[in-house]
Design a protein around this motif. Structure first.
Motif, PDB file in Angstrom:
ATOM      1  N   GLU A   1       0.747  -1.211  -0.059  1.00 42.93           N
ATOM      2  CA  GLU A   1      -0.010   0.086  -0.051  1.00 42.93           C
ATOM      3  C   GLU A   1       0.866   1.286   0.158  1.00 42.93           C
ATOM      4  OE1 GLU A   1      -2.959   0.453  -0.443  1.00 42.93           O
ATOM      5  OE2 GLU A   1      -3.752  -1.665  -0.319  1.00 42.93           O
ATOM      6  N   ILE A   2       1.815   1.166   0.759  1.00 42.13           N
ATOM      7  CA  ILE A   2       2.872   2.551   0.716  1.00 42.13           C
ATOM      8  C   ILE A   2       3.315   2.602  -0.524  1.00 42.13           C
ATOM      9  CG2 ILE A   2       5.095   3.355   1.845  1.00 42.13           C
ATOM     10  CD1 ILE A   2       4.281   1.939   4.229  1.00 42.13           C
ATOM     11  N   ASP A   3       3.696   1.573  -1.385  1.00 43.31           N
ATOM     12  CA  ASP A   3       4.384   1.567  -2.741  1.00 43.31           C
ATOM     13  C   ASP A   3       3.038   2.206  -3.709  1.00 43.31           C
ATOM     14  OD1 ASP A   3       6.667   0.616  -1.999  1.00 43.31           O
ATOM     15  OD2 ASP A   3       6.373  -1.385  -2.634  1.00 43.31           O
ATOM     16  N   LYS A   4       1.948   1.979  -3.420  1.00 39.22           N
ATOM     17  CA  LYS A   4       0.875   2.736  -4.218  1.00 39.22           C
ATOM     18  C   LYS A   4       0.269   4.041  -3.997  1.00 39.22           C
ATOM     19  CE  LYS A   4      -2.059  -0.890  -3.815  1.00 39.22           C
ATOM     20  NZ  LYS A   4      -3.237  -1.661  -3.913  1.00 39.22           N
ATOM     21  N   ALA A   5       1.077   4.591  -2.755  1.00 37.81           N
ATOM     22  CA  ALA A   5       0.373   5.798  -2.187  1.00 37.81           C
ATOM     23  C   ALA A   5       0.689   6.830  -3.301  1.00 37.81           C
ATOM     24  CB  ALA A   5       1.278   6.191  -1.066  1.00 37.81           C
ATOM     25  N   ALA A   6      -0.271   7.852  -3.648  1.00 44.06           N
ATOM     26  CA  ALA A   6       0.126   8.595  -4.508  1.00 44.06           C
ATOM     27  C   ALA A   6      -0.058  10.088  -3.695  1.00 44.06           C
ATOM     28  CB  ALA A   6      -1.140   8.616  -5.507  1.00 44.06           C
ATOM     29  N   ARG A   7      -0.657  10.271  -2.556  1.00 41.96           N
ATOM     30  CA  ARG A   7      -1.002  11.460  -1.876  1.00 41.96           C
ATOM     31  C   ARG A   7      -0.338  11.576  -0.579  1.00 41.96           C
ATOM     32  NH1 ARG A   7      -6.792  12.499  -1.315  1.00 41.96           N
ATOM     33  NH2 ARG A   7      -7.157  10.135  -1.403  1.00 41.96           N
ATOM     34  N   ARG A   8      -0.545  10.552   0.294  1.00 41.71           N
ATOM     35  CA  ARG A   8      -0.124  11.113   1.493  1.00 41.71           C
ATOM     36  C   ARG A   8      -0.107   9.632   2.396  1.00 41.71           C
ATOM     37  NH1 ARG A   8      -5.350  12.619   1.627  1.00 41.71           N
ATOM     38  NH2 ARG A   8      -6.807  11.707   3.018  1.00 41.71           N
ATOM     39  N   VAL A   9       0.985   9.460   3.136  1.00 42.76           N
ATOM     40  CA  VAL A   9       1.087   8.261   4.083  1.00 42.76           C
ATOM     41  C   VAL A   9       1.592   8.693   5.398  1.00 42.76           C
ATOM     42  CG1 VAL A   9       2.406   6.146   4.456  1.00 42.76           C
ATOM     43  CG2 VAL A   9       2.141   6.887   2.286  1.00 42.76           C
ATOM     44  N   MET A  10       0.607   8.166   6.322  1.00 47.63           N
ATOM     45  CA  MET A  10       0.661   8.725   7.864  1.00 47.63           C
ATOM     46  C   MET A  10       0.726   7.364   8.773  1.00 47.63           C
ATOM     47  SD  MET A  10      -2.648  11.203   7.313  1.00 47.63           S
ATOM     48  CE  MET A  10      -2.863  11.566   8.833  1.00 47.63           C
ATOM     49  N   LEU A  11       1.840   7.421   9.658  1.00 48.60           N
ATOM     50  CA  LEU A  11       2.106   6.224  10.279  1.00 48.60           C
ATOM     51  C   LEU A  11       2.269   6.549  11.863  1.00 48.60           C
ATOM     52  CD1 LEU A  11       3.122   3.064  10.424  1.00 48.60           C
ATOM     53  CD2 LEU A  11       5.354   3.918   9.980  1.00 48.60           C
ATOM     54  N   SER A  12       1.794   5.976  12.638  1.00 47.38           N
ATOM     55  CA  SER A  12       1.687   5.997  14.253  1.00 47.38           C
ATOM     56  C   SER A  12       2.196   4.606  14.579  1.00 47.38           C
ATOM     57  CB  SER A  12       0.576   6.731  14.865  1.00 47.38           C
ATOM     58  OG  SER A  12       0.706   6.616  16.034  1.00 47.38           O
ATOM     59  N   THR A  13       3.280   4.487  15.297  1.00 45.66           N
ATOM     60  CA  THR A  13       3.576   3.148  15.974  1.00 45.66           C
ATOM     61  C   THR A  13       4.123   3.368  17.631  1.00 45.66           C
ATOM     62  OG1 THR A  13       4.676   1.109  15.867  1.00 45.66           O
ATOM     63  CG2 THR A  13       5.813   3.214  15.065  1.00 45.66           C
ATOM     64  N   TYR A  14       3.916   2.593  18.354  1.00 45.27           N
ATOM     65  CA  TYR A  14       4.565   2.647  19.743  1.00 45.27           C
ATOM     66  C   TYR A  14       5.964   2.271  19.369  1.00 45.27           C
ATOM     67  CZ  TYR A  14       5.894   1.767  24.496  1.00 45.27           C
ATOM     68  OH  TYR A  14       6.092   1.743  25.621  1.00 45.27           O
ATOM     69  N   ILE A  15       6.293   1.056  18.745  1.00 45.67           N
ATOM     70  CA  ILE A  15       7.739   0.601  18.531  1.00 45.67           C
ATOM     71  C   ILE A  15       7.995   0.488  17.177  1.00 45.67           C
ATOM     72  CG2 ILE A  15       9.342  -1.342  18.896  1.00 45.67           C
ATOM     73  CD1 ILE A  15       7.695  -1.978  21.338  1.00 45.67           C
ATOM     74  N   LEU A  16       9.134   1.185  16.797  1.00 44.72           N
ATOM     75  CA  LEU A  16       9.744   0.975  15.536  1.00 44.72           C
ATOM     76  C   LEU A  16      11.170   0.933  15.715  1.00 44.72           C
ATOM     77  CD1 LEU A  16       9.742   1.200  12.429  1.00 44.72           C
ATOM     78  CD2 LEU A  16      10.187   3.648  12.407  1.00 44.72           C
ATOM     79  N   GLU A  17      11.467  -0.561  15.335  1.00 44.58           N
ATOM     80  CA  GLU A  17      12.958  -1.349  15.760  1.00 44.58           C
ATOM     81  C   GLU A  17      13.662  -0.601  14.649  1.00 44.58           C
ATOM     82  OE1 GLU A  17      13.976  -2.168  18.227  1.00 44.58           O
ATOM     83  OE2 GLU A  17      12.114  -3.167  19.677  1.00 44.58           O
ATOM     84  N   PRO A  18      15.044  -0.376  15.008  1.00 45.15           N
ATOM     85  CA  PRO A  18      15.973   0.074  13.884  1.00 45.15           C
ATOM     86  C   PRO A  18      16.579  -1.317  13.153  1.00 45.15           C
ATOM     87  CG  PRO A  18      16.933   0.593  15.965  1.00 45.15           C
ATOM     88  CD  PRO A  18      15.523  -0.011  16.145  1.00 45.15           C
ATOM     89  N   ASP A  19      15.770  -2.236  12.778  1.00 44.70           N
ATOM     90  CA  ASP A  19      16.252  -3.446  12.369  1.00 44.70           C
ATOM     91  C   ASP A  19      15.875  -3.698  10.995  1.00 44.70           C
ATOM     92  OD1 ASP A  19      13.518  -4.060  12.507  1.00 44.70           O
ATOM     93  OD2 ASP A  19      13.707  -5.399  14.303  1.00 44.70           O
TER      94      ASP A  19
END
Length: 232
Positions: free
Chosen positions: A18-36
């Motif tokens: 879905e991110i690859d198909k985004a044409a206008r905006r992407v909004m992401l919220s997460t508690y944990i985003l690991e640097p892996d």
């Protein structure tokens, strides 16, 4: 429409698509985003979306994503022009107890048409070896298409405002912000709206989550459901 995920492998693949198909905006919220490897893949996908001209906004919890804040991945993301914001950044310049206000949301919104939300954070512990993970945690997530996407845009926006993270005009492209003025405040109380929708269910209801805090409204709702079930 709602689709349920029990596998991080399937979830991450669909989120990346879905991110690859985004044409206008992407909004992401997460508690944990690991640097892996998983976190890096999300940053890569978001960076490409930004290069295509998509508005991107990422909100992570500084406590949950503590490893990210000191990792080269965050610096890389910002060099790519991605807007990464730490929710309620820890500071000794404010009341100590306010540092305990954390954000456990896990939300991905793409073009106002599709949303993902649930219990899975972003990291190798939530997927299997096929994506470089170890499958340590099992959780549930959903994909939504339809009017409910607007509700999640509202929640995402409210979190930015509550956390004093971004001015509203910086995310003014969201459908919610262009339409919210016409919606009375009482109708935007998401807790009551949730319970009203649950009351319309006539078959069965299943609830799963790592946290279930029974406030006054929740207690009243579940008491009512139990009484109705007993009457039937």
């Amino acid at each position: 429409r709602v689709f349920v995920y029990n596998s991080g492998d399937d979830l991450y693949r669909d989120m990346w698509e879905e991110i690859d198909k985004a044409a206008r905006r992407v909004m992401l919220s997460t508690y944990i985003l690991e640097p892996d490897s998983v976190g890096s893949r999300f940053v890569e996908k978001l960076g490409r979306a930004s290069e295509r001209g998509c508005h991107t906004s990422v909100m992570f919890d500084q406590v949950g994503s503590l490893a990210l804040t000191s990792s080269p991945l965050l610096a890389t993301a910002r060099r790519m022009g991605l807007r990464f914001t730490a929710y309620n950044a820890i500071s000794l310049d404010k009341r100590f107890e306010s540092n305990f206000l954390r954000n456990h949301q896990k939300i991905l919104l793409v073009d106002g048409r599709v949303a993902f939300t649930g219990g899975m954070n972003l990291g190798e512990e939530y997927c299997g070896p096929a994506l470089g993970g170890n499958g340590m945690f099992r959780d549930t997530h959903i994909r939504m298409v339809g009017p409910s996407v607007l509700d999640l845009e509202m929640i995402f926006t409210d979190s930015l405002v509550d956390g004093k993270l971004e001015l509203l005009e910086r995310i003014k492209k969201t459908d919610y912000l262009t339409r919210q003025a016409a919606v009375p405040r009482e109708e935007r109380d998401r807790h009551w709206r949730l319970f009203d929708r649950l009351r319309q269910n006539e078959a069965f209801l299943r609830e799963a989550g790592e946290y279930f805090l029974m406030g006054g409204r929740a207690r009243s709702f579940w008491r009512e459901q139990n009484e109705n079930a007993a009457a039937r």
